[in-house]
Scaffold this active site. Structure first.
Site, PDB file in Angstrom:
ATOM      1  CB  CYS A 175      -2.852  18.255  28.851  1.00 52.44           C
ATOM      2  SG  CYS A 175      -2.913  18.988  27.319  1.00 52.44           S
ATOM      3  CG  HIS A 202      -0.234  -0.063   2.479  1.00 53.38           C
ATOM      4  ND1 HIS A 202       0.064  -1.482   3.056  1.00 53.38           N
ATOM      5  CD2 HIS A 202       0.329   0.678   3.584  1.00 53.38           C
ATOM      6  CE1 HIS A 202       0.629  -1.390   4.202  1.00 53.38           C
ATOM      7  NE2 HIS A 202       0.852  -0.063   4.431  1.00 53.38           N
TER       8      HIS A 202
END
Length: 625
Positions: free
Chosen positions: A174, A67
């Site tokens: 975060c 691929h």
């Protein structure tokens, strides 16, 4: 999108005259070209071969799936060939490959080739199905077999999710919501997939919550992992098994967290401060320091958009103004400059109330927001500034917790009055007294002393301060040391110490840039995968996203972290030496025009990055590939 949407009869050939791996790839590329999916056949083939050079796509069990994702592809597509006798394709198990699929994906297709690759790999694991494909008598039968198998798989997956949903849910967050949030989500998702555990991860990033968990999913899951360094909505998890931990653990300890989530040992979470099952907290035991850090970061994360937006607008006002008109009104002499300064100043003025309000809300939930907001505004007006607002946030939060306990004794009929009347009235009254009478006088005096000390620092002292703050930004790259330096820098903006913020941002930009430069100029010190990842660190560093260096630091902390610390310290020191000033706490290279002495600032960043690169190149060992 289904496999049969991408694979057409013109892209299939059964038992062609192919004897080698090279001939198989040539045949697959020719078939792909016949489907009309390629812009440039030769360029696509080159991309396929480059991908093959990284590691074989012969996945074993008689299957190969080469691929490539490239601009040479016009439309996503598949081609396929069958070789009943098989050929050597360097497969992982050493066995001949008989069934070949080639995937073509254009750039910008959001890793479409990986999605198709995963689906193909899944259905091809059925040996009977694979053998039916190898023995197919026609292209039409080949396509029909794939379509039927894929439909069965989709139906099976839908039924499974309808019955049970996801085994594990997670929330990552975060303070800045830029890097750690999404790195933790990716780590958890990848590890769960590897372990065969179904998971859904909600990210609380800078653009808001994405992939939000539904009530039904929460109800049906076994456990929820909350990997966060700021406040997230927890009431929805009441009565469920919950693991609360740092966002860094979501990145580095994903397997440990998923194991705990699936083995039934996680404690049951009870909202509003109730004890969890077995007398434990919901997850790892949080110390006082960790709790304070988490509350502080919740305030900082909500404050940043006001400081960044307002700071940049104020900086633009000075950039666009004419100093010679009236030096005493510099920044407001021209109508355009005055507009920018007014709008920016208004946004900037919310900085301390927002900080205090969301610290308080992190501690005592929504009832504390107004109390903290007012406390922060009073601290700002009373001259106690950033330190006063910090105190106001924490005092407000714990004050409201105390009020909740006091008002718990009231009749249940008054429950509706608490959040709209009792908490705001008594909370604001008490915080007003505390801030105005007790906090402001000593803290404003301390602020004046600190500002006087900073203003009176000699050039050598300021250079040392810049080196210290710059170095701190690279110690843990988003952790407590980094955040302590960053918070000090944002606090300095309120007191007009713009050179401190400049040194902090310079130090934070260096680690990713030093690594990116090292992967570019000292290629033999890094693997091919690391060199590819290093390119993205140019963007991360220029954008002031220190966390871009984390994968390298985690893989080789003994060499990477010291190199980055020294480089960041050099950048902070040079920035101070050149007298650079920054009015906005973010933006990286994109706010360079509004930095005072931009040339000196650019030199500081380049110097720090080069020093970091040289040290890292010296410390790193040569990689043998």
């Amino acid at each position: 999108m289904k496999i049969t949407d991408l694979l057409k009869a013109t892209g299939i050939e059964l038992n062609p005259n192919v004897k080698t791996k090279s001939e198989a790839i040539d045949k697959l590329v020719d078939l792909m070209s016949l489907t009309g999916n390629l812009r440039d056949k030769d360029a696509y083939k080159k991309a396929v071969l480059e991908r093959e050079s990284l590691s074989t796509t012969g996945i074993g069990e008689g299957i190969a799936i080469p691929h490539a994702k490239t601009t040479a592809v016009k439309n996503a597509g598949l081609s396929a060939i069958v070789l009943k006798d098989g050929i050597d394709f360097d497969s992982l198990d050493g066995e001949p490959a008989k069934l070949f699929f080639l995937i073509a994906a254009p750039e910008g297709e959001n890793n479409l080739h990986l999605d198709v690759l995963a689906r193909l790999s899944t259905i091809l694991m059925d040996t009977d199905f694979k053998n039916k494909l190898i023995n197919a008598k026609s292209k039409e039968e080949f396509l029909s077999l794939i379509d039927s198998k894929e439909n069965d798989k989709i139906k099976e997956q839908n039924n499974k999710e309808q019955k049970s949903g996801y085994r594990v849910l997670a929330v990552t967050a975060c303070p800045t919501g830029i890097a750690h949030t999404f790195m933790a989500a990716e780590s958890l998702e990848n590890k769960a997939k590897e372990m065969g555990v179904s998971i859904k991860v909600e990210t609380n990033g800078s653009g808001g919550a994405k992939n939000v968990l539904t009530k039904e999913e929460i109800k049906n899951c076994e456990c929820i992992i909350v990997a966060a360094d700021k406040k997230v909505e927890m009431a929805r998890f009441d009565g469920k098994r919950v693991i609360q931990t740092k966002v860094a653990n979501g990145i580095h300890k994903s397997e440990e967290l998923i194991n705990k989530a699936t083995n039934g040992t996680a404690p049951i979470y009870h909202h509003e401060g109730g004890a969890s099952e077995e007398g434990q907290d919901s997850g790892e035991k949080e110390g006082i320091g960790r709790q304070i850090y988490k509350h502080l970061m919740n305030g900082v994360s909500h404050m940043l958009p006001f400081v960044i937006g307002g700071g940049i607008l104020i900086a633009l006002a000075f950039l666009l103004d004419d100093y010679s008109i009236d030096p005493s009104k510099f920044g407001s002499n021209t109508p355009l400059a005055a507009f920018f300064k007014n709008v920016g100043g208004t946004a900037f003025g919310f900085m301390l109330p927002i900080l205090a309000g969301f610290i308080a809300m992190s501690i005592a939930d929504r009832p504390a927001l107004a109390v903290g907001f007012v406390g922060g505004a009073l601290a700002n007006a009373g001259g106690s500034g950033f330190l006063g607002a910090l105190l106001a946030g924490f005092i407000s939060g714990y004050l409201v917790l105390g009020l909740k306990k006091v008002f718990d004794k009231l009749p249940a009929s008054l429950e509706g009055l608490k959040p709209v009347l009792l908490y705001p009235f008594f909370g604001i009254l008490l915080i007003g007294f505390i801030i105005v009478i007790i906090v402001n006088p000593p803290v404003s005096g301390l602020n004046n002393a600190i500002n006087g000390f900073l203003a009176g620092m000699g050039s050598s002292s300021k250079i040392l301060l810049g080196a210290l703050l710059g170095g701190m930004m690279a110690i843990d790259m988003g952790g407590p040391f980094n955040k302590a330096a960053y918070v000090f820098g944002t606090a300095s903006l309120a007191s007009g110490q713009f050179d401190i913020m400049a040194a902090v941002m310079a130090g934070g930009m260096v680690p990713p840039l030093a690594i990116a430069l090292c992967t570019t100029f000292f290629k033999n010190k890094f693997t091919k995968r690391e060199r590819q990842s290093g390119i993205t660190n140019y963007i991360m560093g220029l954008s002031f996203i220190t966390e871009g260096a984390i994968p390298f630091a985690a893989a080789d902390p003994i060499r990477v972290i010291p190199s980055c610390i020294v480089g960041s310290a050099v950048a902070g020191a040079v920035s101070m030496a050149f007298g650079c000033g920054l009015r906005a706490p973010h933006g990286g290279i994109f706010v360079l025009p509004v930095i005072s002495n931009p040339l000196g600032y650019a030199i500081a960043i380049v110097a720090g990055a080069v020093v970091g690169m040289i040290l890292l190149a010296i410390l790193k060992k040569r990689v043998e590939e």
